[in-house]
Design a protein around this motif. Structure first.
Motif, PDB file in Angstrom:
ATOM      1  N   PHE A 133       2.421  -6.733  -6.105  1.00 39.39           N
ATOM      2  CA  PHE A 133       1.470  -5.698  -6.503  1.00 39.39           C
ATOM      3  C   PHE A 133       1.801  -4.396  -5.785  1.00 39.39           C
ATOM      4  CE2 PHE A 133      -0.860  -9.398  -7.722  1.00 39.39           C
ATOM      5  CZ  PHE A 133      -1.774  -9.009  -8.678  1.00 39.39           C
ATOM      6  N   ILE A 134       1.580  -3.296  -6.477  1.00 36.88           N
ATOM      7  CA  ILE A 134       1.661  -1.987  -5.850  1.00 36.88           C
ATOM      8  C   ILE A 134       0.262  -1.377  -5.896  1.00 36.88           C
ATOM      9  CG2 ILE A 134       2.627   0.328  -6.005  1.00 36.88           C
ATOM     10  CD1 ILE A 134       5.163  -0.912  -7.133  1.00 36.88           C
ATOM     11  N   PHE A 135      -0.342  -1.222  -4.723  1.00 38.76           N
ATOM     12  CA  PHE A 135      -1.677  -0.649  -4.617  1.00 38.76           C
ATOM     13  C   PHE A 135      -1.530   0.834  -4.291  1.00 38.76           C
ATOM     14  CE2 PHE A 135      -3.319  -4.797  -4.876  1.00 38.76           C
ATOM     15  CZ  PHE A 135      -4.711  -4.742  -4.952  1.00 38.76           C
ATOM     16  N   GLN A 156      -6.317   1.307  -4.236  1.00 40.34           N
ATOM     17  CA  GLN A 156      -6.965   1.297  -2.936  1.00 40.34           C
ATOM     18  C   GLN A 156      -8.361   1.906  -3.073  1.00 40.34           C
ATOM     19  OE1 GLN A 156      -4.409   2.984   0.169  1.00 40.34           O
ATOM     20  NE2 GLN A 156      -2.638   2.584  -1.138  1.00 40.34           N
ATOM     21  N   ILE A 157      -9.355   1.177  -2.584  1.00 41.52           N
ATOM     22  CA  ILE A 157     -10.744   1.620  -2.688  1.00 41.52           C
ATOM     23  C   ILE A 157     -11.357   1.613  -1.287  1.00 41.52           C
ATOM     24  CG2 ILE A 157     -13.029   1.099  -3.641  1.00 41.52           C
ATOM     25  CD1 ILE A 157     -11.572  -0.379  -5.914  1.00 41.52           C
ATOM     26  N   GLY A 158     -11.965   2.737  -0.914  1.00 42.72           N
ATOM     27  CA  GLY A 158     -12.623   2.780   0.390  1.00 42.72           C
ATOM     28  C   GLY A 158     -12.329   4.074   1.128  1.00 42.72           C
ATOM     29  N   ASP A 159     -13.142   4.329   2.161  1.00 38.94           N
ATOM     30  CA  ASP A 159     -13.046   5.583   2.904  1.00 38.94           C
ATOM     31  C   ASP A 159     -12.034   5.539   4.039  1.00 38.94           C
ATOM     32  OD1 ASP A 159     -14.988   6.795   1.323  1.00 38.94           O
ATOM     33  OD2 ASP A 159     -16.625   6.031   2.584  1.00 38.94           O
ATOM     34  N   PHE A 196       0.852  -1.181   0.000  1.00 40.04           N
ATOM     35  CA  PHE A 196       0.000   0.000   0.000  1.00 40.04           C
ATOM     36  C   PHE A 196       0.892   1.236   0.000  1.00 40.04           C
ATOM     37  CE2 PHE A 196      -4.582  -0.760   1.614  1.00 40.04           C
ATOM     38  CZ  PHE A 196      -4.755  -1.779   0.695  1.00 40.04           C
ATOM     39  N   CYS A 197       0.724   2.107  -0.968  1.00 35.85           N
ATOM     40  CA  CYS A 197       1.584   3.293  -1.015  1.00 35.85           C
ATOM     41  C   CYS A 197       0.885   4.448  -1.728  1.00 35.85           C
ATOM     42  CB  CYS A 197       2.915   2.960  -1.673  1.00 35.85           C
ATOM     43  SG  CYS A 197       2.778   2.276  -3.320  1.00 35.85           S
ATOM     44  N   PHE A 213      -9.806  -4.461   2.980  1.00 35.24           N
ATOM     45  CA  PHE A 213     -10.802  -5.468   2.617  1.00 35.24           C
ATOM     46  C   PHE A 213     -10.913  -5.607   1.102  1.00 35.24           C
ATOM     47  CE2 PHE A 213     -15.118  -6.413   1.205  1.00 35.24           C
ATOM     48  CZ  PHE A 213     -15.257  -7.695   1.695  1.00 35.24           C
ATOM     49  N   TYR A 214     -11.037  -4.495   0.396  1.00 36.53           N
ATOM     50  CA  TYR A 214     -11.217  -4.565  -1.056  1.00 36.53           C
ATOM     51  C   TYR A 214      -9.946  -5.041  -1.763  1.00 36.53           C
ATOM     52  CZ  TYR A 214     -15.835  -2.521  -0.657  1.00 36.53           C
ATOM     53  OH  TYR A 214     -17.161  -2.304  -0.340  1.00 36.53           O
TER      54      TYR A 214
END
Length: 221
Positions: A58-60, A88-91, A10-11, A98-99
């Protein structure tokens, strides 16, 4: 054909005002970006050089509009390594995690590991350990010394409830995650804790324990 295991980082694209904002309050945006670039590059280097496992990296990234900029950044710093891009999807972090898990399991990976991009310490060794832990546990967690976690892995898709009711960016994150895991009766393994860098105190502590190169000290001044 995909490999059995996916490791996702995650970045964010490293630019002023978007990364290490808590650290920037003490050292300024420009220096904070340079620290983030070092941490990101160090994390990528460790994961790109894992040889003990067969995995897809993967790079999200947090903003789909940054895809071209991030790909150009990777061409400059890591031209010979292969990776896949996710978003990255979500608030909040719970929704984004999760997504990400959901999308990778839908791609038929049997094991999924997600890590942060601001970690210091032997992430390479801990990531290898984490993947192997999933042979016997539903989940694996890498706790961070600030009360959060730097790594979360699963061998089956996780329910949303696992990441509910967590006050992100607080000292209770890891404790709340464990509470949810036990409530859902999942088995889990722990790997060694590592440091992540969010504040000037984190940076100073990492320097004190010689987890960062000496030239990073210029960012503390």
């Amino acid at each position: 054909m995909t490999n059995d295991t996916a490791v996702a980082i995650f970045c964010k694209y490293p630019e002023d005002g978007r990364v290490k904002t808590r650290l920037a309050k003490d050292i300024g945006c420009i220096k904070a970006v340079e620290v983030y670039k070092f941490l990101l590059n160090n994390t990528l280097k460790m994961l790109f050089t894992i040889e003990d496992l067969t995995l897809d990296l993967f790079i999200f990234i947090d903003n789909k509009d940054d895809t071209l900029k991030f790909n150009n950044y990777m061409k400059i710093h890591f031209p010979s390594f292969f990776y896949k891009v996710g978003y990255q999807i979500g608030d909040d972090l719970g929704e984004r995690l999760f997504y990400a898990f959901e999308s990778l399991f839908k791609n038929r990976y049997n094991k999924v590991i997600i890590v942060g991009s601001d970690i210091v310490g032997d992430l390479k060794t801990e990531c290898i350990r984490a993947v192997k832990c999933l042979d016997t546990s539903d989940l694996v967690i890498g706790p961070s010394y600030d009360g959060g976690f730097y790594l979360l892995g699963a061998k089956n898709n996780i329910p949303k409830e696992l990441l509910n009711d967590i006050q992100w960016s607080t000292e209770s994150v890891f404790e709340s995650l464990l509470y949810n895991i036990n409530s859902l009766s999942f088995s889990y393994s722990l790997i060694d804790p590592l440091y992540d860098i969010d504040t000037i105190d984190d940076l100073k502590k990492a320097m004190e324990y010689k987890l960062l190169p000496a030239n990073i000290s210029e960012f503390i001044i």
